[in-house]
Design a protein around this motif. Structure first.
Motif, PDB file in Angstrom:
ATOM      1  N   LYS A  81       0.785  -1.089   0.136  1.00 56.58           N
ATOM      2  CA  LYS A  81       0.033  -0.053   0.052  1.00 56.58           C
ATOM      3  C   LYS A  81       0.928   1.331   0.011  1.00 56.58           C
ATOM      4  O   LYS A  81       1.966   1.194   0.690  1.00 56.58           O
ATOM      5  CB  LYS A  81      -1.016   0.105   1.333  1.00 56.58           C
ATOM      6  CG  LYS A  81      -1.885  -1.150   1.168  1.00 56.58           C
ATOM      7  CD  LYS A  81      -3.002  -0.760   0.259  1.00 56.58           C
ATOM      8  CE  LYS A  81      -4.058  -1.829   0.525  1.00 56.58           C
ATOM      9  NZ  LYS A  81      -4.875  -1.812  -0.695  1.00 56.58           N
ATOM     10  N   THR A  82       0.617   2.212  -0.718  1.00 56.04           N
ATOM     11  CA  THR A  82       1.350   3.263  -0.844  1.00 56.04           C
ATOM     12  C   THR A  82       0.542   4.496   0.178  1.00 56.04           C
ATOM     13  O   THR A  82      -0.794   4.822   0.306  1.00 56.04           O
ATOM     14  CB  THR A  82       1.407   3.845  -2.291  1.00 56.04           C
ATOM     15  OG1 THR A  82       0.271   3.964  -2.788  1.00 56.04           O
ATOM     16  CG2 THR A  82       2.347   3.158  -3.163  1.00 56.04           C
ATOM     17  N   SER A 104       0.267   8.429   1.980  1.00 55.97           N
ATOM     18  CA  SER A 104       0.541   9.678   1.980  1.00 55.97           C
ATOM     19  C   SER A 104       0.347  10.190   3.603  1.00 55.97           C
ATOM     20  O   SER A 104      -0.613  10.011   4.319  1.00 55.97           O
ATOM     21  CB  SER A 104      -0.455  10.436   1.245  1.00 55.97           C
ATOM     22  OG  SER A 104       0.020  11.891   1.290  1.00 55.97           O
ATOM     23  N   ARG A 146       4.507   1.559   1.503  1.00 55.10           N
ATOM     24  CA  ARG A 146       5.598   2.476   0.776  1.00 55.10           C
ATOM     25  C   ARG A 146       5.155   3.992   1.071  1.00 55.10           C
ATOM     26  O   ARG A 146       4.112   4.139   0.693  1.00 55.10           O
ATOM     27  CB  ARG A 146       5.613   2.370  -0.853  1.00 55.10           C
ATOM     28  CG  ARG A 146       6.981   3.255  -1.353  1.00 55.10           C
ATOM     29  CD  ARG A 146       7.269   3.137  -2.849  1.00 55.10           C
ATOM     30  NE  ARG A 146       6.713   4.026  -3.659  1.00 55.10           N
ATOM     31  CZ  ARG A 146       7.348   5.368  -3.597  1.00 55.10           C
ATOM     32  NH1 ARG A 146       8.299   5.632  -3.148  1.00 55.10           N
ATOM     33  NH2 ARG A 146       6.730   6.067  -4.341  1.00 55.10           N
ATOM     34  N   HIS A 177       4.454   7.394  -0.258  1.00 56.07           N
ATOM     35  CA  HIS A 177       4.615   8.169  -1.481  1.00 56.07           C
ATOM     36  C   HIS A 177       4.734   9.562  -1.188  1.00 56.07           C
ATOM     37  O   HIS A 177       5.427  10.128  -1.898  1.00 56.07           O
ATOM     38  CB  HIS A 177       3.099   8.136  -2.199  1.00 56.07           C
ATOM     39  CG  HIS A 177       2.787   8.924  -3.118  1.00 56.07           C
ATOM     40  ND1 HIS A 177       2.208  10.181  -2.912  1.00 56.07           N
ATOM     41  CD2 HIS A 177       2.980   9.056  -4.527  1.00 56.07           C
ATOM     42  CE1 HIS A 177       2.292  10.869  -4.183  1.00 56.07           C
ATOM     43  NE2 HIS A 177       2.504  10.163  -4.891  1.00 56.07           N
ATOM     44  N   THR A 188       8.205  10.103  -2.990  1.00 56.95           N
ATOM     45  CA  THR A 188       7.909  10.720  -4.417  1.00 56.95           C
ATOM     46  C   THR A 188       7.851  12.173  -4.331  1.00 56.95           C
ATOM     47  O   THR A 188       8.512  13.079  -4.985  1.00 56.95           O
ATOM     48  CB  THR A 188       6.661  10.215  -5.130  1.00 56.95           C
ATOM     49  OG1 THR A 188       6.666   8.825  -4.997  1.00 56.95           O
ATOM     50  CG2 THR A 188       6.575  10.898  -6.653  1.00 56.95           C
ATOM     51  N   GLU A 232      -3.415  12.041  -5.558  1.00 51.55           N
ATOM     52  CA  GLU A 232      -2.570  11.534  -6.566  1.00 51.55           C
ATOM     53  C   GLU A 232      -3.134   9.749  -6.872  1.00 51.55           C
ATOM     54  O   GLU A 232      -3.369   9.327  -5.894  1.00 51.55           O
ATOM     55  CB  GLU A 232      -1.440  11.262  -6.152  1.00 51.55           C
ATOM     56  CG  GLU A 232      -0.377  12.583  -6.325  1.00 51.55           C
ATOM     57  CD  GLU A 232       0.330  12.777  -7.667  1.00 51.55           C
ATOM     58  OE1 GLU A 232       1.053  11.821  -7.938  1.00 51.55           O
ATOM     59  OE2 GLU A 232       0.078  13.692  -8.476  1.00 51.55           O
ATOM     60  N   SER A 233      -3.095   9.503  -8.086  1.00 48.75           N
ATOM     61  CA  SER A 233      -3.475   8.216  -8.280  1.00 48.75           C
ATOM     62  C   SER A 233      -2.782   7.182  -7.644  1.00 48.75           C
ATOM     63  O   SER A 233      -3.212   5.904  -7.197  1.00 48.75           O
ATOM     64  CB  SER A 233      -3.938   7.984  -9.817  1.00 48.75           C
ATOM     65  OG  SER A 233      -2.539   8.072 -10.527  1.00 48.75           O
ATOM     66  N   ALA A 234      -1.483   7.438  -7.221  1.00 46.06           N
ATOM     67  CA  ALA A 234      -0.672   6.372  -6.907  1.00 46.06           C
ATOM     68  C   ALA A 234      -0.701   6.326  -5.314  1.00 46.06           C
ATOM     69  O   ALA A 234      -0.335   5.247  -4.555  1.00 46.06           O
ATOM     70  CB  ALA A 234       0.936   6.981  -6.978  1.00 46.06           C
ATOM     71  N   VAL A 235      -1.653   7.233  -4.585  1.00 44.32           N
ATOM     72  CA  VAL A 235      -1.948   7.031  -3.170  1.00 44.32           C
ATOM     73  C   VAL A 235      -2.978   6.202  -2.809  1.00 44.32           C
ATOM     74  O   VAL A 235      -4.076   6.451  -3.459  1.00 44.32           O
ATOM     75  CB  VAL A 235      -1.911   8.561  -2.641  1.00 44.32           C
ATOM     76  CG1 VAL A 235      -2.674   8.302  -1.104  1.00 44.32           C
ATOM     77  CG2 VAL A 235      -0.814   9.318  -2.496  1.00 44.32           C
ATOM     78  N   ASP A 236      -2.519   5.150  -2.144  1.00 41.85           N
ATOM     79  CA  ASP A 236      -3.884   4.460  -1.388  1.00 41.85           C
ATOM     80  C   ASP A 236      -4.519   4.644  -0.046  1.00 41.85           C
ATOM     81  O   ASP A 236      -5.644   4.969  -0.055  1.00 41.85           O
ATOM     82  CB  ASP A 236      -3.417   2.950  -1.173  1.00 41.85           C
ATOM     83  CG  ASP A 236      -3.010   2.132  -2.571  1.00 41.85           C
ATOM     84  OD1 ASP A 236      -3.451   2.341  -3.372  1.00 41.85           O
ATOM     85  OD2 ASP A 236      -1.668   1.767  -2.352  1.00 41.85           O
ATOM     86  N   LYS A 247     -10.504   8.525  -1.514  1.00 39.00           N
ATOM     87  CA  LYS A 247      -9.228   7.477  -1.012  1.00 39.00           C
ATOM     88  C   LYS A 247      -9.603   7.000   0.469  1.00 39.00           C
ATOM     89  O   LYS A 247     -10.783   7.371   0.905  1.00 39.00           O
ATOM     90  CB  LYS A 247      -8.070   8.515  -0.622  1.00 39.00           C
ATOM     91  CG  LYS A 247      -7.409   9.084  -1.901  1.00 39.00           C
ATOM     92  CD  LYS A 247      -6.776   8.258  -2.636  1.00 39.00           C
ATOM     93  CE  LYS A 247      -6.139   8.866  -3.880  1.00 39.00           C
ATOM     94  NZ  LYS A 247      -5.785   8.032  -4.939  1.00 39.00           N
TER      95      LYS A 247
END
Ligand code: NDP
Ligand code: MG
Length: 391
Positions: A2-3, A5, A29, A31, A52, A89-93, A116
């Protein structure tokens, strides 16, 4: 994997969150991280977690963080708008909302709008903008997991099928426990002598300065009653408060059949945060294990709302409705800051909060911009009121 923030990464909630993430490198991870003024810690965390994006909201700190990370792969963004950008951000879960105060409100709403999974510590945003946040969450199916220990305890007791925002089935009422803070046994006549250093020295929890003062006035419990009202869709009358000085039982759910479920554990925010990060699955963290024999007696006492007027003010704000909780919350941020700066006495926090709640005209909640404008207006009025009494 899972990413995540982590908003407010340099604070107490941020620290506990990152301690858990550090233990589970194959599971999470980072993000993005956000920070305000703590430049050194921001740089150190960015170097360690290699996110990131890092967002910094204080202009001087931003310049220093940007320079220090110029040769890294981490992008450094500035300002409150950038907070909204990273959480969508789409990369954030998962978004961990660990900013203190109303500054956390727009990013909480943005995360929910983007659908989210929101791990919510920033209670002020739900107090002020609960109506908007819950309506958005219902429309985007964003999942909200409360991190505040009491709400997390209730969430754990309600079981895996429960979704925040629903009125829990078969539940008669809930009880939020309160440590009572450092002064629950102090006579109110002595409140005029309480210093900021005494107020932030919480007997059980290690937290940021603002929430520690809120715990000492019981405003924290008041804010939590409002938070519970929105998260669990329950009326004021169904939300009880009980002082439990040992802070072992984190809250209780009373069911219609007479059963009562409670969540117990050491007073360590890593426990609720790891439950949130694990999305209901139990994962290990750095908290100590509870030994009830060593804990000894557990006590329960009715809170004294004549002494701790902030708790009653929060209940009044729910009854008034509309923007009343937002007004109380904004006034309280200013009075707590003024107390920490030795500008007003401890007992005056409640006095000024009361004055503002009764003085500012209350409207229906319509938009985030309205709440941001109102927040500024109430801050200005409260500051003026404090300055006048100093002359
Ligand atoms: P801290 O004061 O320890 O940390 C606050 C965080 O918010 C820091 O990262 C700080 O950045 C950042 N911040 C401060 N001002 C701003 C701003 N204007 N804009 C953006 N970011 C800002 O607070 P806590 O971690 O104790 O509390 C965070 C939230 O969690 C609060 O809403 C609190 O009520 C709630 N909570 C906390 C608990 C706890 O145990 N600590 C328990 C339950 C709820 P920097 O340090 O870089 O200046
Ligand atoms: Mg709490």
């Amino acid at each position: 994997m899972k990413t995540v923030s982590v908003l407010g990464a340099t604070g107490s909630i941020g620290e506990s969150t990152l301690a858990i993430i550090r233990k589970h490198p194959s599971r999470f991870r980072v993000h993005s991280l956000s920070a305000h003024k703590n430049t050194e810690k921001t740089i150190a965390l960015a170097k360690e977690f290699e996110p990131t994006v890092v967002t910094v909201t204080d202009p001087d700190s931003y310049q220093q963080v940007k320079a220090a990370l110029s040769s890294s792969n981490t992008e450094v963004l500035f300002g409150a708008e950038a907070l909204e950008h990273i959480v969508t951000e789409s990369a954030v879960d998962l978004v961990v909302a660990g900013i203190v105060g109303n500054a956390g409100m727009p990013s909480v709403l943005a995360a929910v709008k983007a659908g989210k999974t929101l791990l919510l510590a920033n209670k002020e945003s739900i107090v002020a903008a609960g109506e908007l946040v819950m309506a958005e969450a219902a429309s985007t199916a964003a999942k909200i997991i409360p991190l505040d220990s009491e709400h997390n305890a209730i969430y754990q007791c309600l079981g895996g099928n429960y979704e925040v925002g629903e009125r829990p089935a078969h539940v008669r009422n809930i009880t939020l426990t309160a440590s009572g803070g450092p002064f629950w046994q102090t006579p109110s006549e002595s409140f005029i002598h309480i210093t900021p250093a005494e107020a932030v020295a919480h007997p059980k929890w290690n937290m940021g300065a603002k929430i520690s003062v809120d715990s000492a006035t019981l405003m924290n419990k008041g804010l939590e009653v409002i938070e519970a009202h929105w998260l669990f869709n329950m009326p004021n009358e169904d939300i009880n408060v009980m002082v439990h000085p040992q802070s072992i039982i984190h809250s209780l759910v009373h069911f219609i059949d007479g059963s009562v479920l409670a969540q117990l554990g050491m007073p360590d925010m890593q426990i609720p945060i790891s439950y949130g990060l694990g999305l209901g699955e139990r994962i290990s963290n750095g908290a100590d294990f509870l030994d009830l024999l060593a804990a000894g007696e557990l006590n329960f006492v009715e809170p004294d709302t004549n002494k701790f007027r902030c708790l009653s003010l929060a209940r009044d704000a729910i009854k008034i409705g509309g923007t009343a909780p937002a007004v109380l919350n904004a006034a309280n941020e200013v009075t707590v800051a003024a107390f920490l700066q030795h500008k007003i006495r401890f007992d005056q926090i409640a006095t000024f909060n009361d004055k503002m709640l009764n003085q500012v005209s209350i409207q229906t909640v319509e938009s985030m911009q309205q709440l941001i404008d109102l927040d500024q207006e109430v801050r200005n009025l409260t500051t003026e009121m404090i300055e006048k009494q100093q002359q």
